[in-house]
Design an enzyme around this catalytic site. Structure first.
Site, short mmCIF file in Angstrom:
data_model
loop_
_atom_site.label_atom_id
_atom_site.label_comp_id
_atom_site.label_asym_id
_atom_site.label_seq_id
_atom_site.Cartn_x
_atom_site.Cartn_y
_atom_site.Cartn_z
NE ARG A 54 -71.47 63.05 42.62
CZ ARG A 54 -71.68 64.09 42.13
NH1 ARG A 54 -70.53 64.30 42.53
NH2 ARG A 54 -72.57 64.00 41.74
CG ASP A 56 -74.27 58.74 39.99
OD1 ASP A 56 -73.51 59.86 40.89
OD2 ASP A 56 -73.48 57.77 39.00
CE1 TYR A 116 -71.81 51.90 46.03
CE2 TYR A 116 -69.42 51.39 46.08
CZ TYR A 116 -70.98 52.37 46.29
OH TYR A 116 -70.71 53.83 46.18
NE ARG A 201 -76.05 53.34 37.46
CZ ARG A 201 -76.89 53.56 36.74
NH1 ARG A 201 -76.58 55.46 37.68
NH2 ARG A 201 -77.24 54.31 35.93
#
Length: 255
Positions: A54, A56, A116, A201
């Protein structure tokens, strides 16, 4: 009559600004919902997709894999099928490739690593709105890179995870964590075997406490040892985060 199906991986990319993440949910528009609608229109039947993981709300992906089972006779040309899907999908979602895989291939469980990037720009730029995070002060990049090295290895990263997530373990193995400064653009690169929800994050927010707020390099190790989310930095905005790579043992990566 028995229908023969073929399992495929779809390689997709999307700008996540308009979506409440990848996963289908009630009362919110998701990338998965839009993709399944396009597939059902082209195939003229209902289908279910399974994504590699997933993302966000507001997070982007330059590469995410999805598996789906499709009757063999429905696809005569992968290129034409991809073209048909892209003609229906909104402009902020695209299908890059359609790849036949073995019957048990699984987009989520077979991935061996994920990467990422977090994008920051250091001067106001209207063209980067919703695609990068504006940071008004220059952080100490060398100090943040030294702190990022303390992330490497197999550790319990529960301190960077959103609370009350349904995971069996917070153990992850990070193999890359580094900052790259290019003019007014600052990018954090991170690769691991798996990620916890909100992990990247929170890591970026913690490293910026080192680079901007005077925390020592060793602060990162102390946060990890604490296993306490309240000891880590605030999560940075979703607009700068991109899922950029997923590795499978049976998928060739284009050069």
């Amino acid at each position: 009559m028995q229908v023969n199906t073929q399992r495929y991986f779809l390689e997709i990319a999307y700008k996540g600004t308009a979506y409440h993440g990848w996963q289908i949910q009630q009362n919110a528009v998701s990338v998965q919902e839009k993709l399944q609608q396009a597939l059902q229109t082209v195939l003229r039947q209902e289908v279910e997709t399974t994504g590699a993981g997933r993302t966000d709300t507001g997070v982007h992906a330059t590469k995410l894999y999805v598996h789906v089972d499709i009757p063999s006779e429905k696809i005569s040309s992968p290129q034409r099928f991809v073209h048909a899907l892209n003609a229906i999908l909104p402009s902020d979602i695209s299908v890059q490739r359609l790849l036949p895989v073995h019957t048990e291939a699984h987009a989520r469980f077979d991935a061996t690593s994920r990467s990422y990037e977090y994008h920051i720009h250091l001067g106001k730029n209207p063209f980067l709105q919703d695609a990068s995070w504006l940071l008004r002060d220059m952080p100490d990049v060398d100090k943040m890179n030294a702190a990022a090295q303390l992330l490497l290895g197999k550790k319990d990263f529960g301190c960077f995870s959103k609370a009350h997530t349904q995971v069996f373990t917070n153990i992850c193995t990070i193999t890359e964590a580094r900052w790259v400064l290019d003019g007014q653009r600052l990018t954090f690169h991170i690769t691991a075997d798996r990620f916890l929800r909100n992990m990247v994050r929170a890591i970026v927010g913690t490293l910026l406490e080192v680079g901007l707020k005077g925390k020592p390099v060793e602060h990162v190790a102390e946060v990890i040892a604490s296993q306490d989310r309240s000891q880590a930095g605030a999560s940075v905005p979703a607009c700068g985060l991109y899922l950029t790579q997923i590795i499978y043992p049976y998928i060739d990566q284009p050069s």
